[in-house]
Design a protein around this motif. Sequence first.
Motif, PDB file in Angstrom:
ATOM      1  N   UNK A 177       0.831  -1.208   0.000  1.00 42.01           N
ATOM      2  CA  UNK A 177       0.000   0.000   0.000  1.00 42.01           C
ATOM      3  C   UNK A 177       0.859   1.247   0.000  1.00 42.01           C
ATOM      4  N   UNK A 178       1.907   1.230   0.813  1.00 40.46           N
ATOM      5  CA  UNK A 178       2.772   2.408   0.889  1.00 40.46           C
ATOM      6  C   UNK A 178       3.393   2.684  -0.474  1.00 40.46           C
TER       7      UNK A 178
ATOM      8  N   UNK B 359     -11.161 -14.860 -12.770  1.00 44.24           N
ATOM      9  CA  UNK B 359     -10.393 -13.639 -12.966  1.00 44.24           C
ATOM     10  C   UNK B 359     -10.783 -12.589 -11.936  1.00 44.24           C
ATOM     11  N   UNK B 360     -11.343 -13.029 -10.859  1.00 49.26           N
ATOM     12  CA  UNK B 360     -11.822 -12.088  -9.854  1.00 49.26           C
ATOM     13  C   UNK B 360     -10.638 -11.436  -9.153  1.00 49.26           C
ATOM     14  N   UNK B 361     -10.580 -10.107  -9.222  1.00 49.77           N
ATOM     15  CA  UNK B 361      -9.405  -9.408  -8.705  1.00 49.77           C
ATOM     16  C   UNK B 361      -9.204  -9.690  -7.215  1.00 49.77           C
ATOM     17  N   UNK B 364      -7.540 -13.383  -5.631  1.00 44.80           N
ATOM     18  CA  UNK B 364      -6.157 -13.862  -5.660  1.00 44.80           C
ATOM     19  C   UNK B 364      -5.422 -13.325  -4.444  1.00 44.80           C
ATOM     20  N   UNK B 365      -4.283 -12.770  -4.684  1.00 42.00           N
ATOM     21  CA  UNK B 365      -3.499 -12.202  -3.600  1.00 42.00           C
ATOM     22  C   UNK B 365      -2.143 -12.867  -3.525  1.00 42.00           C
ATOM     23  N   UNK B 366      -1.108 -12.009  -3.504  1.00 41.69           N
ATOM     24  CA  UNK B 366       0.234 -12.521  -3.282  1.00 41.69           C
ATOM     25  C   UNK B 366       0.789 -13.395  -4.374  1.00 41.69           C
ATOM     26  N   UNK B 367       0.284 -13.237  -5.585  1.00 40.80           N
ATOM     27  CA  UNK B 367       0.804 -14.090  -6.662  1.00 40.80           C
ATOM     28  C   UNK B 367       2.284 -13.823  -6.931  1.00 40.80           C
ATOM     29  N   UNK B 431      -1.816  -4.515  -6.764  1.00 40.53           N
ATOM     30  CA  UNK B 431      -1.624  -4.773  -5.346  1.00 40.53           C
ATOM     31  C   UNK B 431      -2.533  -5.902  -4.880  1.00 40.53           C
ATOM     32  N   UNK B 432      -3.805  -5.863  -5.308  1.00 43.85           N
ATOM     33  CA  UNK B 432      -4.748  -6.862  -4.817  1.00 43.85           C
ATOM     34  C   UNK B 432      -4.437  -8.252  -5.364  1.00 43.85           C
TER      35      UNK B 432
END
Lengths: 745, 508, 169, 102
Positions: A177-178, B359-361, B364-367, B431-432
């Motif tokens: 985020x930063x 493809x849902x934003x 996911x996370x942290x790929x 980011x997400x």
Amino acid sequence: MTNPILVDYLRWIVLAPLLGAAINGLAGAWLQKRVGRHAVTAVALLPIGIAFALAVKGFLQLLSIEPEQRFLLDSVSKWMHIGHLKVDMAFWLDPLSSMMTLVITGIGGLIHLYSVGYMSEEPSYWRYFTYLNLFTAAMLTLVLGDSLLTMFVGWEGVGLCSYALIGFWHREWANASAGSKAFITNRVGDFGFVLGMFGLFWALDRTGQGTVVFRELAQRVHLLDGQTIAGLAAATFVTLMMFVGATGKSAQIPLYVWLPDAMAGPTPVSALIHAATMVTAGVYMICRLNFLFDMAPTTLHVVAAIGTLTAFFAATIGVAQWDIKKVLAYSTVSQLGFMFIAMGVGAYTTGVFHLFTHAFFKACLFLGSGSVIHALHHEQDMRHMGGLKKYMPITFWTFLLSTLALCGIPPFAGFFSKDEILWKAFSSPLGSPVLWAIGTLTAGFTAFYMFRQVFLVFYGEYRGSPGGHGHGHDDHGDDHGHATTAHDDGHGHGGHHGDPHESPALMTIPLVILALGAVLTGFLNVPGALGGHHVFDQWLAPVIAKAAHGEGHGAHGAPAAVARGHGVEAAVEHEAKVLEHDLETVEHDVEDATWEYLLMAVSVTVAFGGILLAWLMYRRKSLDPSTFSEAWSGGPYRAVYNKYWIDELYDATVIRGTLALSNLLATFDRVVVDGIVNGAGWVVRQVSALEGAFDRGVVDGLVNLVGSTSLALGNRARALQTGHIYSYLYAIVIGVVVVMFARLL
Amino acid sequence: MPTNPLTWMIFLPLLGAAVILCLPRDNHSLVKWTALAFTIPALLLAIAIYQGFDRTTAQMQYVTKIPWIPSFNIEYFVGIDGLSVTMVLLTALIAPICVLASWEIDKAPKAYFALFLVLIAAMMGVFCALDFFLFFVFWEVMLLPMYFLIGIWGGPRREYAAIKFFLYTMVGSVLMLIAMLALYFHNDPHTFDLLKLAEARSTYSSTFQSLAWLALFVGFAIKIPAFPFHTWLPDAHVEAPTAISVILAGVLLKMGTYGILRVNFPILPEGTLRYAFWLLAALGTWNIVYGALCAMAQKDLKKLIAYSSISHMGYVMFGMASLTAEGIDGAVLQMFNHGTVTAMLFLLVGVIYDRAHHRNIDGFGGLASIMPVYTAWVALAFFAAMGLPGLSAFISEVLVLLGGWRNYPGLTAVAASAVVLTAGYMLWAMQRVYLGKPNEKYLSLPDINRREIATLVPLGIIVIVLGVYPHAILDLIDTSLQHLNGTVLAAGKAAGAVASAASGVAAH
Amino acid sequence: MIYAALFYAIALFTVAGAFGVAFSENVVYSAFSLMATLLGAAGLYVFLGADFLAAVQLLVYVGGILVLTLFAIMLTHQISDVEVSNRAVGRWPALGLVGFVGIAMATALVRAPWKVSGEVVAKAAGEGTTYGIGDAFLGPFLLPFELASIVLLTALVGAIVLSRKEIRD
Amino acid sequence: MEIGLNHYLVVGLLVFLAGVFTVLTRRNAIGVLMGVELVLNSANINYIAFSRFGTGGLEGQIFSIFVIMLAAAEAAIGLAIVLGIYRKFQTIDVEEVDSLRG
């Protein structure tokens, strides 16, 4: 300025780190795994060494030339030649960019060296150095680029690297985020920058002289006289827009919010990017365009006002922070404010000088804090430190010297640069005693929070838990988002769990060198009042359109003279004038010397006052800090502690506003625009349904009749197909017989 | 044997489609390799054209003119100038990449690749045709394979998306047809020759110019797609298979802006001047900002990129409306750059969709921790889309905005604000999806494979090279576009002169 | 006379064989009757001066096709039901039909004005027709000859494919 | 009476009729095939007879050779098909093989 000396080595100052980044970026992981970390280190450090050597070469070459001819140009290739726009991929070296190049490659090199020690246990070691090299290349492009557009390449490039390095430990959400926050905030600034650039180009183009190349701008900028953009004088509009860019990059009000968060990155990064180099880009840019800003006194007033406000508010916020790096971050914002004060009062060289000294002592402070953080296994809360003086003597002494420099205690570097700013703020025709007063007060705050930090960190008893330094994480999780996962393995072994220890030589050597710089660099620009010769100002004089000490000038004097002259003769004439003025102003200085001594004394006293207060509160503890924090039922303290709720304000207005608008439009798109389309589709479908009924009843009826008849006939004919081969044979033979008889009879 | 490389480039894919139809149905790899083999020669020819193209003239090059339907004076007339050469290059480049990206197609690959090659041939034809009728024929031919490619190989709502795409484009085609016939009958002798139609530009009356311009514009705007005709795009993209999204965003959208520059600008300059502000500049700006804001609110990664396409195509409209050298060059460069950058983006979304099947934003996370190489490519593509200096899109966006400032400073300020919005939605999505703690569900996802990298490498190289040396394309297009721009401006001056003369007479 | 007697004997042998094929109750007997017909035909060829063809008839038909037929019989029938293996039905209608055909053809045979060249082409003794046929095959009939080889090859491949064990449904 | 063309044609006719009768009455697929062989042989006899008495040339013989060749091919394929049918239906009685019945 008219006849650049053509050279071809400047490009390698930029290309060497870029190549380093490319090699480490493409093959770094492989190198680190197969050959070892030292290979990555070599690939990363060698280009910086080359760049530094070339920067020195350029500096020496400049020294060997007459001051007014100090201008090297390396044109690599054409970049954009479209219509009236002519921009080359070109790098230039003049006294200003030479100074910046030396700082970037010199201090940058030291920080690279320090990083080798600091990041030694990082699994993504190669990635870190890729970013760091890339950053160096981008920063050098920013400084060496010979036009606004090439500068902008570096301008955005450093933003990208800053993004990547802030979010270096990207598993932590807060870090990511930063990074995004930094990049987007910077983009707001860039938005202003490009608009300023466009306005400038077309305003000049209206006279048939459109350009964005600095050396041409310097000569043509007088053409802006009398032009207006959006109701403002062209120069004012352009410079205001450019200044918006500067507030983004250099973290000034209102766009300073990203810098404190940027401390989520590794500490050497904070030292390099968020203290010594990148954040000074705005100052550099204004100094580079000083001829333009000189034409816009309104903008200069705004710059000075913003600088003063930023310096003051950042300093007050710094007072209440507990995170060792955030204190330094706010201090950086505050010091950048000082530089902008200098810019705003037209004392460009003074501001750049502060940039120069600040690079040394702030880098040293950050690296020192990094050393502390490293020793305490990523503990950043000052409440869990203390007494480190005896464990980490080198770190302590370098930290102390740099702190003294930052506080403006003579004879350290910060004294010369900061006092010069305050003096200019007081004495310049664009300045005012108010600026001086706030600046001096800020200096007091600076001294207070810095010594508060020194006392909290290095004096007293050690307040961390000796068994495991890393366990304070839960109390203040968001203040330091270092990836625990990435580091647990590195710090798991037992030897580290004893008392804090001094950092390895790779980290302390840069500290010592930078501390030396913090002590000594001030003597480069000793003011006349103290018997000095303004060596630094003299060096930069060719860059500044207006004479360095030109307090006596009107804001519009010299650049117009240069520009209207259009030639070497005029330039020489101008130089002569400048020298004349220099002599005048030296006399002038002597007259003012009394004032200058007095003001110096006041500011030093205030600084000592700040130190004394810190000593009373945090060393001697005879004064309870809570008497201040509880004053007025804690209101001011809470405001300061929460950074005046600026982040919350932005979140509530700009960010939420944009998101709400975005959601609204997306819904509008889905419901209304698409709804109309689908509605049209629905109407057509209904019409066709009516038609369809007619079709089914009448038209289809006929068609179906034909179909069903065929079907019935086919069902009968089907019986002919018995599937028995002999029935087919019979049919054949009968057929043959029939044909034969038909023929015969 | 035809000697014109353009003819080969148009008909080789068609031949390839015929060959593929003769291949056995079950031999998938043979079909794929054949499809690849029929797209590579076009790429080689494109490289040869790039080498041999005369950069100093605005004349048509590689021209072939053969009577086709003589009774209506319709000709097989192909040729390219600086405007179309970039599009031909882009099509030739994207085609083999799309074949590679379709390597995993299991459902009737024979039909898929045959249709795909027909699509390529039609698009190539559109960009090469200089006869309006021929242009229209290719334009319509392109529709059919696209319809089937989305409608058969698409996602769950593929029929809806395919029909929507088809109907939208048909509506545009009808208007285009009317304008085309009007132009045809207006000239005597009747002709569909675009060059002759342009030469006769001064004979079209003011009203005629307006009406024809608007009809053509709507036809082309649907393809761009310009607000409010854009809603087919997100649906089509979301449902289309990866390679089709790539070709859709990479090449097909350019047909709209190409059409405006090829038909509206030279033939109807007066109409162009009349509507440049509202329908090109203002609408383009609205496209930029609207697309960016809509993208920010999307939950589906592919939809986000689809809206970003709308936003980026707005730059093209804005640039061409500027009627300055910088703006119009920037617009065409942006067409090319958007083609490469968006192709990368869709390829990258395809990679993750193939693995995770959604493809849902937020899903996911942290790929970045799981698929580092893939994330590096994503970063390159995202930053290129954001217009980061040193990458190709920066050059074109700066040129467009710089050019735009001259005539529309206010709109430029609004359009430029999109640099912030673009950074906002791109970084937020990044980011997400890629940063933060790795999602437990996807810890075992394999990183990007060699075939997928092979599709990205040429695009990546182009994106970087054009960022550093944009003249690789700018030199190609500059002469023709300056000529075109000059044509429009000259028509404006002539009209202005006539108008002032008329008012002068009236005053007496 | 001996020539004529011999002809009638061979002709009878041939026709008898043919009828044996048609009426035999047992498929194996049918096969052997077929052999008789084929041999007879070969004899007739000799009478007609077609010595090469007679040899071919023996080699291909008797040595090839007939053996093949017998193999097929053995492969498709158990030895035990040899007796009832050659079922024939509907003989009377067939006989009627064949009768019609026979009448028609006989009529044609009698009515047709066959062109018979008076002289019979004399051949050098011992030379036979082999030379001439070979010449013709590599001369005017080259193309059909090559085509025939392709047909045979196709048949070969086809037969192998069809008689493979695992035939998919 | 000199043995002439007609004698041979009669032999051919009789063999042909026997062949057609076989084809029509046999329910055994192999039997049917044998009938076909008979028909082909009768044609061969006629060919050679015409060739001998008509032109005296070799054309008839050459055609016969093609017929023999075709017969060989036909026998090979036909018998292979019969084997296939047997494998599928466990019989070669053509009355029972009626999958094509409409």
